[in-house]
Design a protein around this motif. Structure first.
Motif, mmCIF file in Angstrom:
data_model
loop_
_atom_site.group_PDB
_atom_site.id
_atom_site.type_symbol
_atom_site.label_atom_id
_atom_site.label_comp_id
_atom_site.label_asym_id
_atom_site.label_seq_id
_atom_site.Cartn_x
_atom_site.Cartn_y
_atom_site.Cartn_z
ATOM 1 N N UNK A 1 20.940 3.655 10.713
ATOM 2 C CA UNK A 1 20.215 3.752 11.979
ATOM 3 C C UNK A 1 19.526 5.101 12.148
ATOM 4 N N UNK A 2 20.210 6.194 11.802
ATOM 5 C CA UNK A 2 19.612 7.518 11.982
ATOM 6 C C UNK A 2 18.355 7.665 11.123
ATOM 7 N N UNK A 3 18.460 7.236 9.886
ATOM 8 C CA UNK A 3 17.319 7.334 8.981
ATOM 9 C C UNK A 3 16.200 6.400 9.411
ATOM 10 N N UNK A 4 16.567 5.180 9.854
ATOM 11 C CA UNK A 4 15.577 4.206 10.313
ATOM 12 C C UNK A 4 14.910 4.685 11.596
ATOM 13 N N UNK A 5 15.689 5.336 12.462
ATOM 14 C CA UNK A 5 15.165 5.829 13.746
ATOM 15 C C UNK A 5 14.187 6.984 13.537
ATOM 16 N N UNK A 6 14.519 7.906 12.659
ATOM 17 C CA UNK A 6 13.690 9.094 12.447
ATOM 18 C C UNK A 6 12.591 8.864 11.415
ATOM 19 N N UNK A 7 12.728 7.855 10.564
ATOM 20 C CA UNK A 7 11.735 7.611 9.536
ATOM 21 C C UNK A 7 12.022 8.421 8.289
ATOM 22 N N UNK A 8 11.319 8.093 7.224
ATOM 23 C CA UNK A 8 11.496 8.789 5.956
ATOM 24 C C UNK A 8 10.626 10.026 5.927
ATOM 25 N N UNK A 9 11.133 11.108 5.369
ATOM 26 C CA UNK A 9 10.373 12.367 5.331
ATOM 27 C C UNK A 9 9.121 12.262 4.486
ATOM 28 N N UNK A 10 9.010 11.183 3.705
ATOM 29 C CA UNK A 10 7.810 10.997 2.892
ATOM 30 C C UNK A 10 6.582 10.732 3.756
ATOM 31 N N UNK A 11 6.811 10.073 4.893
ATOM 32 C CA UNK A 11 5.678 9.682 5.734
ATOM 33 C C UNK A 11 5.068 10.909 6.407
ATOM 34 N N UNK A 12 3.790 11.104 6.221
ATOM 35 C CA UNK A 12 3.098 12.257 6.802
ATOM 36 C C UNK A 12 2.567 11.905 8.171
ATOM 37 N N UNK A 13 2.853 12.755 9.144
ATOM 38 C CA UNK A 13 2.360 12.506 10.486
ATOM 39 C C UNK A 13 0.957 13.051 10.633
ATOM 40 N N UNK A 14 0.288 12.553 11.679
ATOM 41 C CA UNK A 14 -1.060 13.001 11.983
ATOM 42 C C UNK A 14 -1.013 14.439 12.501
ATOM 43 N N UNK A 15 -1.940 15.315 12.062
ATOM 44 C CA UNK A 15 -1.910 16.715 12.492
ATOM 45 C C UNK A 15 -1.946 16.894 13.996
ATOM 46 N N UNK B 1 11.529 -0.325 3.739
ATOM 47 C CA UNK B 1 12.174 -0.984 2.596
ATOM 48 C C UNK B 1 11.695 -0.382 1.282
ATOM 49 N N UNK B 2 10.390 -0.156 1.195
ATOM 50 C CA UNK B 2 9.813 0.406 -0.029
ATOM 51 C C UNK B 2 10.322 1.826 -0.258
ATOM 52 N N UNK B 3 10.360 2.612 0.812
ATOM 53 C CA UNK B 3 10.762 4.006 0.691
ATOM 54 C C UNK B 3 12.241 4.151 0.328
ATOM 55 N N UNK C 1 6.136 -1.373 9.492
ATOM 56 C CA UNK C 1 7.017 -0.212 9.327
ATOM 57 C C UNK C 1 8.295 -0.597 8.584
ATOM 58 N N UNK C 2 8.842 -1.761 8.926
ATOM 59 C CA UNK C 2 10.066 -2.211 8.256
ATOM 60 C C UNK C 2 9.846 -2.384 6.755
ATOM 61 N N UNK C 3 8.689 -2.942 6.383
ATOM 62 C CA UNK C 3 8.439 -3.125 4.958
ATOM 63 C C UNK C 3 8.207 -1.783 4.264
ATOM 64 N N UNK D 1 0.838 -1.204 0.000
ATOM 65 C CA UNK D 1 0.000 0.000 0.000
ATOM 66 C C UNK D 1 0.872 1.252 0.000
ATOM 67 N N UNK D 2 1.996 1.175 0.718
ATOM 68 C CA UNK D 2 2.936 2.300 0.733
ATOM 69 C C UNK D 2 3.509 2.538 -0.664
ATOM 70 N N UNK D 3 3.812 1.443 -1.376
ATOM 71 C CA UNK D 3 4.347 1.563 -2.723
ATOM 72 C C UNK D 3 3.338 2.238 -3.653
#
Length: 537
Positions: free
Chosen positions: A503-517, A444-446, A439-441, A192-194
């Motif tokens: 690790x830093x990128x995995x810890x903080x997440x990808x900037x593509x992911x939108x957080x909840x307002x 991987x996609x991102x 989240x791991x998958x 779904x992320x892809x």
């Protein structure tokens, strides 16, 4: 979180440990005719009573039936008749322990409690039963009547508990259900992320994803609220089980029917034919999806009606449960590893506290988690101040919470006598680790990582499940599965990220992911990464 989110959290926030039953056998034979003999199922508390492992090691004791006496007073049973006998009294009006103390003072050898409300493990205040030496067992009131009818009044009985094998094949089925559900749910979330990435790349603003209306994004505030709500819900279930269990059943019925529809609709939409549509109120519907919705509702309705049919209803419950877990793993999204650690860490503490710590805080000395998982009437004949009413007919078993996978055990030596026994695994022990796998998958996609995080996390979950079963077999006591699952998946994921220098990128997440307002307001105002995740707001 919204009303729907609160109801969902109420259902799968209850994380039940793996528990095992304590069954034994009562062998009855007539003194007048040794050829007349019969076996009956009993329940006992292994912490109170130690039974021989075989019939040859058991000592026969003369049986005396005092029902409908309840033995809440020593005057109910004459001392000279009860002395050195196995006495049968009726369940009700006072606790198991009160009956046991009276029976022991009457010099009875065995106390058998005839129950009309189903077989349950005797329980009570641990500080009270330490000085008890008399065996206490629960058996069916119908079986007591059958002893008198089939064997007469001159009957001897022996109690024993055949040893069970350390390994049961039901554990393999539970293992496969759990691992495959987590793996498929995580794969679905990544796919779904892809699709969202492709949609974002083709949109006018490719830097920000479109938030799916079915997605539930968890941030720090929601995680803390969720854990607190789970604690409150479990405590409420402990005190108000007989009412709240029906609320949970209703929520599960609605949620599982919806989840089953979501899972099957994805498969049906892959079929290129049969796309006939029906127009209604300026909207068109696929006819096959309407029939699918009716089918899913019918499956949930059949389960509700026949949920206490142990012979086959567990199959429907597991099917609905698998769909429920798959849909939640797909829908529930944690934007980074940092929040995954926060969520799983807090719930690990929650699980351990309510299984191992609460026995020191409750009056009965029993775990709140195990008490809720076992249902009502576990520890006492009293229920929220109301005495258990005796009825002329055998009553149905008490309601059980449907938030577990149930698989019949294959190893018990006399299944036809004691009925089906089940191995259980809570939905939370699938959904919550599945959130990290998902989240791991997605990561991987991102990052085009060739599913290395996803596969590693699935392997870590499988190892954690195996470790849980090993500890359960060795310790022979209820286990909070998250105690073993959480370290396995967190350490595995962290090691992969460290090895790949991400690790830093995995810890903080990808900037593509939108957080909840709702969670964006809690982030630092000057954080560039936070600004990107919140869509530049």
């Amino acid at each position: 979180m919204g009303a729907a989110g609160v109801l969902r959290a109420a259902l799968w926030g209850l994380l039940f440990p793996l528990i095992s039953a304590q069954e034994g056998l009562l062998h009855a034979f007539s003194n007048d005719n040794p050829l007349l003999k019969k076996d009956y199922c009993i329940m006992y508390n292994s912490f109170w009573t130690s039974l021989p492992s075989s019939l040859s090691n058991a000592t026969p004791t003369r049986l005396v039936i005092f029902t409908p006496k309840m033995l809440c007073s020593s005057s109910d049973v004459p001392h000279h008749i009860a002395k050195d006998k196995a006495i049968v009294v009726k369940r009700g009006n006072c606790t198991f322990l009160e009956k046991a103390w009276i029976a022991q003072n009457l010099d009875a050898k065995i106390l058998l409690i005839a129950s009309e409300t189903g077989l349950t493990t005797p329980g009570g205040d641990k500080s009270t039963y330490k000085n008890l030496s008399i065996p206490i067992v629960v058996m069916s009131y119908v079986d007591v009547f059958d002893i008198s009818k089939s064997l007469g009044n001159n009957v001897n009985v022996t109690l024993y508990s055949p040893p069970s094998r350390e390994f049961d094949f039901s554990m393999v089925i539970i293992f496969l259900i759990a691992v495959l559900t987590v793996a498929v749910g995580g794969f679905w979330s990544g796919m779904e992320e892809l699709e969202e990435l492709k949609a974002a790349a083709s949109s006018e603003n490719p830097g920000v994803s479109r938030k799916n209306s079915e997605t539930i994004l968890f941030g720090p505030v929601k995680i803390i609220i969720f854990v607190v709500f789970s604690c409150i819900m479990l405590v409420l279930m402990y005190y108000f089980y007989i009412w709240l269990v029906y609320v949970i059943i209703a929520i599960f019925c609605l949620g599982s029917a919806t989840s089953l529809y979501c899972c099957l609709a994805v498969l049906i939409q892959k079929i290129p034919f049969g796309r006939c549509r029906l127009a209604c109120c300026n909207t068109t519907f696929e006819v096959r999806l309407i029939f699918l919705a009716g089918f899913c509702v019918a499956v949930a309705a059949v389960w509700v009606v026949f949920r206490n049919e142990n012979s086959w209803a567990w199959i429907l419950q597991d099917i609905l449960g698998i769909a429920f877990c798959l849909n939640f793993i797909k829908v529930l999204k944690i934007p980074n590893f940092k929040l995954c650690v926060l969520l799983l860490g807090l719930l690990l503490v929650y699980d351990v506290f309510f299984v191992f710590i609460t026995p020191y805080l409750t009056k009965s000395g029993e775990s709140i988690m195990v008490e809720v998982a076992a249902g009502p009437f576990k520890n006492s004949e009293k229920n929220y101040g109301n005495l258990v009413e005796a009825s002329a007919e055998r009553s149905a078993p008490h309601e059980k919470l449907p938030v577990v996978m149930r698989v019949p055990r294959f190893q018990f030596c006399t299944p036809k006598i004691c009925g089906m026994q089940f191995s259980l695994l809570g939905f939370g022990d699938i959904i919550l680790p599945g959130v990290l796998v998902a989240y791991c998958h997605r990561f991987d996609v991102q990052t085009s990582s060739s599913s290395v995080y996803y596969i590693s996390c699935c392997i870590g979950y499988a190892v954690g499940m195996l470790l849980t079963f090993v500890v359960l077999s060795l310790m022979k006591m209820p286990q909070p599965a998250l105690l073993w699952l959480v370290p396995c998946i967190l350490i595995t994921s962290a090691l992969v990220a460290w090895k790949r220098k991400e690790m830093k990128k995995f810890w903080e997440g990808n900037s593509y992911q939108v957080m909840d307002p709702a969670d964006c307001a809690t982030t630092e105002e000057n954080s560039t990464l936070s600004s990107e995740r919140c869509g530049g707001e």
